[in-house]
Design an enzyme around this catalytic site. Structure first.
Site, short mmCIF file in Angstrom:
data_model
loop_
_atom_site.label_atom_id
_atom_site.label_comp_id
_atom_site.label_asym_id
_atom_site.label_seq_id
_atom_site.Cartn_x
_atom_site.Cartn_y
_atom_site.Cartn_z
N VAL A 248 0.85 -1.19 0.00
CA VAL A 248 0.00 0.00 0.00
C VAL A 248 0.88 1.24 0.00
O VAL A 248 1.83 1.35 0.77
CB VAL A 248 -0.96 0.01 1.20
CG1 VAL A 248 -2.02 -1.06 1.04
CG2 VAL A 248 -0.22 -0.16 2.51
N CYS B 110 14.06 -0.67 -9.03
CA CYS B 110 13.35 -0.71 -7.74
C CYS B 110 12.34 -1.85 -7.71
O CYS B 110 12.24 -2.57 -6.72
CB CYS B 110 12.66 0.62 -7.48
SG CYS B 110 11.70 0.66 -5.94
N CYS C 271 11.04 9.28 -7.06
CA CYS C 271 10.63 9.61 -5.69
C CYS C 271 11.67 10.41 -4.93
O CYS C 271 11.37 11.43 -4.34
CB CYS C 271 10.33 8.32 -4.93
SG CYS C 271 10.08 8.57 -3.16
#
Length: 395
Positions: free
Chosen positions: A11, A101, A207
């Site tokens: 999540v 990633c 990010c």
């Protein structure tokens, strides 16, 4: 589906993983949510704050009624993703940390954590992708192996970023959104009272860079290495730069006092010179040939390549660009040549070439360098049809 009872969902605080969790719970699975922290913003002067995402992820799990967990992979991310990212930039390459990633963090570290620590039967993510095992692993058959397939939503399809996923992880991963459109996902979120997540702005870009200027960010980690900007046609020096890590192939160079638009055509990691070309469609920016490392094949090495050393398939190295028909030629165990049917602009070392056949994403390979440019072959872009049948506009 009696075998896969406990499913752990990654999540993120966004609508996609929220709806994936909701759908799984509604299907009767024992669902648990895990928020992964992959970057330490304390070391980054607040550049990539995860505080709000963490709160949103916890709120979603509470709203849906599933257990919430938090795990840190900061060390693993730094060693296996960010360090490789910096090394590529120091050598003049332009990496794709999202693909790396997924391979080493989400589908290795996270997968291991879910299976060993939380005793999960399977994991799930909010990626837009499908597999031959079905959205909920209803066709699970390890003996045949699992194939990665395109999502129903061609615009949101994320198989490009999943092209290095390990087979064992894929066999035990659910993609509940694979057969949904983005607008349907948002509609489901609103139907179940997740309005604040449905309207949340989606994160884009890398990010750990956050909202900062990329040149400012990379300068904190890579030392200046000045060089010249050289006109690729005349050989004349037309400017200077503070480091090849600040520039990528195809990027526009705004040079003071020079009205002509220059674009990066080639970088020399030894001399630190950057060769620039006039015009966005200069033939030095285009090539029909790409050299790549040994590919990661998601299911298995295609039979044609194994037996004959040649494979016809489709290629892309940028997520949003059309698929390009190509022929892969095996040069050695460690290298392939990709012969493109239509020349591509700004083939970039360090990026990934991703291969498709029909609905299947076969896998991908890191690009080592482009082949000879159209300029070096004495060709012009105008000699190729602008609307070629060898291009597929959508995934």
């Amino acid at each position: 589906m009696p075998f896969f009872r406990k499913v752990v969902v990654a999540v993120s605080g966004g609508v996609d993983s929220a709806v994936a969790s909701l759908l799984l719970k509604n299907k009767g699975f024992n669902v648990q949510g895990v928020f992964m922290r992959n970057w330490d913003e304390v070391e980054e002067h607040g550049a990539c704050s995860v505080t709000q995402d963490l709160k949103d992820a916890e709120w979603v799990c509470c709203k849906i009624g599933i257990p919430f967990h938090y795990v840190s992979f900061v060390k693993e991310y730094w060693i296996e993703v960010f360090s490789a990212f910096l090394e590529d930039y120091r050598s003049g390459q332009t990496p794709n940390p999202d693909i790396l990633c997924n391979r080493v963090i989400k589908f290795a570290s996270f997968y291991k954590y879910a299976v060993t620590t939380l005793k999960a039967d399977a994991i799930a993510t909010g990626h837009y992708a499908c597999t031959s095992f079905g959205d909920y692993l209803q066709y699970h058959n390890p003996e045949k192996g699992c194939r990665l397939l395109k999502a129903r939503d061609s615009f949101k399809d994320q198989t490009f970023f999943l092209s290095q996923v390990p087979q064992i992880s894929l066999q035990n991963t659910m993609f509940p959104l694979g057969n949904l459109l983005k607008r349907e996902v948002k509609s489901i979120a609103k139907k179940y009272g997740l309005d604040q997540i449905a309207e949340k702005k989606e994160s884009t870009g890398i990010c750990f860079i956050g909202l900062r200027n990329f040149k400012d960010f990379i300068s904190e980690y890579v030392d200046p290495n000045p060089g010249n900007l050289v006109d690729i046609d005349s050989g004349k020096v037309v400017g200077s730069h503070s480091g090849i890590h600040h520039w990528t192939i195809g990027q526009r160079c705004k040079l003071s006092g020079i009205p002509k638009p220059y674009f990066v055509a080639k970088k020399d990691s030894k001399s630190h010179d950057i060769f620039v070309a006039v015009g966005t469609e200069h033939p030095s920016l285009y090539t029909q040939y790409v050299f790549v490392e040994a590919p990661h094949w998601i299911h298995s090495t295609p039979d044609e390549l194994e037996e004959h050393g040649i494979l016809e398939c489709w290629f892309r190295f940028q997520h949003t660009k059309p698929l390009n028909k190509c022929c892969l030629v095996k040069i050695s165990q460690q290298e392939l040549l990709v012969h493109l049917s239509v020349p591509l602009r700004a083939i970039t070392p360090g990026q990934y070439g991703v291969f498709y056949r029909g609905e299947e994403c076969l896998g991908s390979a890191r690009i080592t360098h482009p082949g000879p440019s159209l300029r070096s072959l004495g060709m012009e872009l105008s000699s190729f049809p602008s609307n070629d049948k060898n291009l597929i506009e959508h995934v």
